[in-house]
Design an enzyme around this catalytic site. Structure first.
Site, short mmCIF file in Angstrom:
data_model
loop_
_atom_site.label_atom_id
_atom_site.label_comp_id
_atom_site.label_asym_id
_atom_site.label_seq_id
_atom_site.Cartn_x
_atom_site.Cartn_y
_atom_site.Cartn_z
N HIS A 242 0.82 -1.21 0.00
CA HIS A 242 0.00 0.00 0.00
C HIS A 242 0.86 1.27 0.00
O HIS A 242 0.55 2.24 0.69
CB HIS A 242 -0.93 0.02 1.23
CG HIS A 242 -1.98 -1.04 1.23
ND1 HIS A 242 -3.24 -0.85 0.71
CD2 HIS A 242 -1.95 -2.32 1.67
CE1 HIS A 242 -3.95 -1.96 0.85
NE2 HIS A 242 -3.19 -2.87 1.42
N ASP A 299 -0.76 -5.60 5.63
CA ASP A 299 -1.61 -6.46 4.82
C ASP A 299 -1.38 -6.21 3.33
O ASP A 299 -0.86 -5.18 2.92
CB ASP A 299 -3.08 -6.23 5.16
CG ASP A 299 -3.55 -4.84 4.77
OD1 ASP A 299 -2.75 -3.88 4.93
OD2 ASP A 299 -4.70 -4.69 4.33
N GLU A 300 -1.77 -7.16 2.53
CA GLU A 300 -1.88 -7.04 1.08
C GLU A 300 -0.60 -6.52 0.41
O GLU A 300 -0.65 -5.62 -0.44
CB GLU A 300 -3.06 -6.13 0.72
CG GLU A 300 -4.39 -6.70 1.18
CD GLU A 300 -5.58 -5.81 0.87
OE1 GLU A 300 -5.37 -4.62 0.57
OE2 GLU A 300 -6.72 -6.31 0.92
N ALA A 301 0.54 -7.06 0.82
CA ALA A 301 1.79 -6.75 0.12
C ALA A 301 1.86 -7.66 -1.10
O ALA A 301 2.65 -8.59 -1.19
CB ALA A 301 2.97 -6.96 1.04
N PHE A 302 0.97 -7.40 -2.07
CA PHE A 302 0.76 -8.29 -3.21
C PHE A 302 2.05 -8.53 -3.98
O PHE A 302 2.76 -7.59 -4.35
CB PHE A 302 -0.29 -7.71 -4.15
CG PHE A 302 -1.65 -7.57 -3.53
CD1 PHE A 302 -2.33 -8.69 -3.06
CD2 PHE A 302 -2.25 -6.33 -3.42
CE1 PHE A 302 -3.59 -8.56 -2.48
CE2 PHE A 302 -3.52 -6.20 -2.85
CZ PHE A 302 -4.19 -7.32 -2.39
#
Length: 314
Positions: A242, A299-302
């Site tokens: 993010h 979160d969401e460290a894609f």
């Protein structure tokens, strides 16, 4: 601006400032005025005409009494009320790790007014807000004795100031609102893909040029505003994912290979500037936030390899 004192909307408290301290008493008086148009005065510090008005029925007179927990529980038992357990769970307040805050309170009516007994000034605040809410709802205070307190220490609201740039005044009003409803935490989501909404002394390039971010002075003032109302700010800066806004404004944080999509961008700890950046922004935020917690998202460290993720957040 102090609102007009209507009949029944005056709380005259003996020893308010001595019991609660200057900042907390002033913050509570401001909260009641802004949220409920209830005027809170200290009987020791205000003139005799005001005291006489309260005695004549234009307001409610209260006496505050701080007690040790065991004495408070004995007072509840003597009032023939059900026991109230102390709050449980994690307490986010500054210094709470060694001494969790006890927010229980006892309100006992009498012919002279109300006696409020509490274990901690936090409990005094909850009791006074409860009395003010009764006045706002019905114009009078309940004639029965009652004891109460929250079940959990951490009672929070999360506010996203990234996708909508709330001003410092907006956030102050939210703090007043949650304090009026006995919440204890405001979780501020300050950074994300869309923007970085908190000015950082360690890296001024992070914030937008349109003054939509909270300045250092704004944030410090909000911390003090919240503390004076029994609310703790828990700030969040999202790492290591993010971070598209940070990467766009601080180019040296970007790796050699650009992310295929902004949602897939992350801080790569192999990039020389990244480790220092993470350490600096987290340390500054912790220094400026007296509560016990700083949130880093996580979160969401894609697309980020597991080993790199572990290295970045270690």
């Amino acid at each position: 601006m102090t609102p007009r004192v209507d009949a029944g909307r005056l709380l005259l408290v003996e020893g308010l400032f001595d019991t609660m301290g200057e900042a907390r008493a002033a913050g509570l008086a401001d909260l009641l005025a802004r949220a409920g148009q209830v005027t809170l005065l200290d009987a020791v510090r205000h003139d005799r005409s005001t005291v006489a008005a309260a005695a004549a029925g234009d307001g409610v007179r209260l006496v505050l009494d701080l007690l040790p927990a065991a004495a408070w529980e004995a007072a509840v038992e003597a009032s023939a009320l059900e026991p109230v357990p102390a709050p449980e769970g994690i307490d986010p307040r500054p210094g709470a790790a060694g001494s969790p805050c006890d927010e229980r309170y006892l309100i006992v009516p009498s012919e002279a007014g109300l006696r409020i007994a509490a274990v901690d000034p936090e409990g005094m605040q909850r009791a006074l807000v409860s009395v003010a809410r009764e006045i706002v709802a019905s114009g009078q205070v309940s004639p029965r004795a009652r004891a109460d307190g929250p079940a959990l220490s951490w009672r929070g609201l999360s506010l996203d100031v990234v996708r909508h740039a709330f001003s410092a005044d907006d956030i102050a009003r939210v703090i007043d609102l949650i304090a009026w409803h006995d919440l204890s935490v405001l979780h501020l989501h300050l950074t994300d893909v869309q923007d970085w909404r908190l000015e950082m002394e360690c890296e001024p390039r992070l914030t937008p040029a349109d003054a939509s971010a909270l300045s250092v002075a704004d944030y410090d003032a909000l911390v003090a505003h919240a503390a004076a109302r029994g609310v703790t700010l828990v700030p969040e800066i999202d790492l290591p994912g993010h971070v598209a806004a940070a990467l766009a404004r601080v180019p040296e944080l970007a790796g050699a290979d650009p992310a295929p999509h902004p949602m897939l961008a992350y801080l790569d700890p192999r990039v020389p500037a990244v480790r220092a950046f993470i350490a600096d922004v987290v340390a500054e935020l912790a220094r400026r936030s007296p509560g016990g917690y700083v949130h880093i998202g996580g979160d969401e460290a894609f697309g980020m390899p597991e080993g790199l993720y572990a290295e970045a957040v270690a």
